[in-house]
Design a protein around this motif. Structure first.
Motif, short mmCIF file in Angstrom:
data_model
loop_
_atom_site.label_atom_id
_atom_site.label_comp_id
_atom_site.label_asym_id
_atom_site.label_seq_id
_atom_site.Cartn_x
_atom_site.Cartn_y
_atom_site.Cartn_z
N GLU A 227 0.81 -1.29 0.03
CA GLU A 227 -0.02 0.17 -0.04
C GLU A 227 0.99 1.16 -0.06
O GLU A 227 0.45 2.29 -0.54
N TRP A 338 -9.85 -1.58 -3.77
CA TRP A 338 -9.15 -0.54 -2.98
C TRP A 338 -9.20 0.75 -3.72
O TRP A 338 -9.41 1.78 -3.23
N GLU A 367 -8.68 -6.22 1.15
CA GLU A 367 -8.57 -4.98 0.25
C GLU A 367 -10.09 -4.10 0.21
O GLU A 367 -9.95 -3.03 0.19
N LYS A 370 -10.19 -2.24 3.27
CA LYS A 370 -9.40 -0.78 3.04
C LYS A 370 -10.46 0.02 2.31
O LYS A 370 -10.21 1.19 2.64
#
Length: 380
Positions: A227, A338, A367, A370
């Motif tokens: 990330e 994401w 993901e 996130k």
């Protein structure tokens, strides 16, 4: 045999076949390079794409028994894109690095090296040669430096006085005792711009690179990108030119000497959204001749998703939702989730929640979480 005369004849011939610079070096072991590579390995800075045997990388005798000299060549490539299409809202574009413009440089340099081989074989019937470009055992940069092609810059590229660092390198081992050329003096001086502006801090110090952090390397990986690097990729689809574009030695440098190296603007700066669904056949037909296609379409597509997130392109939300729900590859589904969170439109949250119900891959689910957290932060 008059080796000095043969060398002069070879230099003259090289000009006729489209070699921009040629140099000659001894085939002695590269002891300093060996120490540097061992240190790189110890620190975990290798990319994994290199020849793994450090002995082979530094001892030409292990590559060609009886080697006495190495012929290094350099071909200059363009640095400015003619008729570059503009990236605009709803039609955002990615970019391939300059080293992937035009025909795959491996093929171009191999063609020139084969011509040199034939030239030598006609004059010295018992000559032994072995040529390589990029993927061979030897370090192109170390050979070019020893052969006087250029000096090794702080950006880990060979910098030539004539063409800056915009040159492709190749070399040929031979059992012929050519008189060696004199290496150039280092020309970077106190300049440290490349180290200072490297987006990920991959240039640890002048001349030392942590390949694991280098964007040029990261764009070629196939898994989920860490990330911390996703927001630094920008709109790069393959490679990175930052450490070259900031180099003062490259200011005003732009050579268009080889038709094979001329870029198709629509391919080296392509629209991002169509890349998300491009098929294997179309990808090979369009991009297969470029060096940037060597890892296949998967890294390019993942990077296209990250580029859309970089632009926060709201028009791409339907495309990203489709990838998140329908793409069979976990890396694409997760990266799309994401990216939806990064772009930050409220309707994306509902779509991610729906997709979560059908998703079974743990990494993709992570993901998606996130993405949802980013959307919640925006809404709050």
């Amino acid at each position: 045999m008059n080796w000095e005369q043969l060398k002069l004849d070879l230099i003259e011939y090289s000009k006729h076949i489209g070699i921009d610079k040629i140099g000659f070096a001894s085939a002695e072991p590269f002891q300093e390079l060996k120490h540097r590579l061992l240190r790189q390995e110890e620190l975990g800075y290798q990319s994994g794409f290199e020849e793994p045997d450090i002995e082979k990388r530094t001892n030409p005798q292990l590559v060609l028994s009886g080697a006495q000299s190495i012929i290094a060549i350099a071909l200059a490539y363009p640095s400015k894109l003619k008729n570059a299409p503009q990236s605009k809202r709803g039609e955002r574009r990615g970019i391939f690095c300059r080293a992937s413009w035009g025909q795959d440089y491996h093929a171009v340099l191999r063609d020139r090296l084969q011509k040199l081989e034939q030239f030598l074989q006609e004059r010295v019937p018992n000559v032994q040669v072995k040529s390589m470009v990029d993927t061979g055992e030897l370090s192109d940069r170390a050979v070019a430096e020893r052969a006087g092609i250029g000096w090794s810059g702080k950006n880990c590229a060979i910098i030539t006085p004539e063409f800056g660092s915009y040159v492709y390198l190749g070399e040929m081992l031979t059992n012929l005792p050519f008189p060696p050329d004199i290496p150039l003096e280092e020309g970077c001086g106190t300049c440290n711009k490349c180290v200072e502006v490297c987006p990920t801090g991959a240039l640890i110090q002048g001349g030392q690179l942590d390949s694991q952090k280098c964007i040029a390397f990261l764009t070629q990986t196939k898994g989920f990108l860490a990330e911390e690097y996703r927001v630094k990729i920008g709109n790069r689809l393959y490679g990175c030119d930052t450490c070259q574009t900031v180099c003062p030695k490259n200011k005003g440098i732009d050579f268009h000497l080889h038709p094979e190296m001329e870029a198709n603007p629509e391919l080296v700066k392509p629209l991002l959204k169509p890349l998300l669904t491009i098929g294997n056949r179309e990808f090979k037909e369009k991009y297969g001749y470029m060096s940037g296609s060597w890892r296949g379409k998967k890294p390019i597509q993942r990077n296209a998703i990250l580029a859309l997130a970089h632009y926060k392109d709201e028009t791409a939300i339907p495309d990203l939702i489709a990838v998140m729900k329908q793409d069979p590859r976990p890396v694409m589904r997760g990266t799309a989730a994401w990216a939806l969170g990064r772009i930050g439109m409220k309707e994306a949250a509902e779509e991610i929640e729906k997709a979560k119900q059908a998703e079974q891959d743990e990494q993709v689910l992570a993901e998606m979480e996130k993405g949802l957290i980013m959307l919640q932060d925006i809404q709050n």
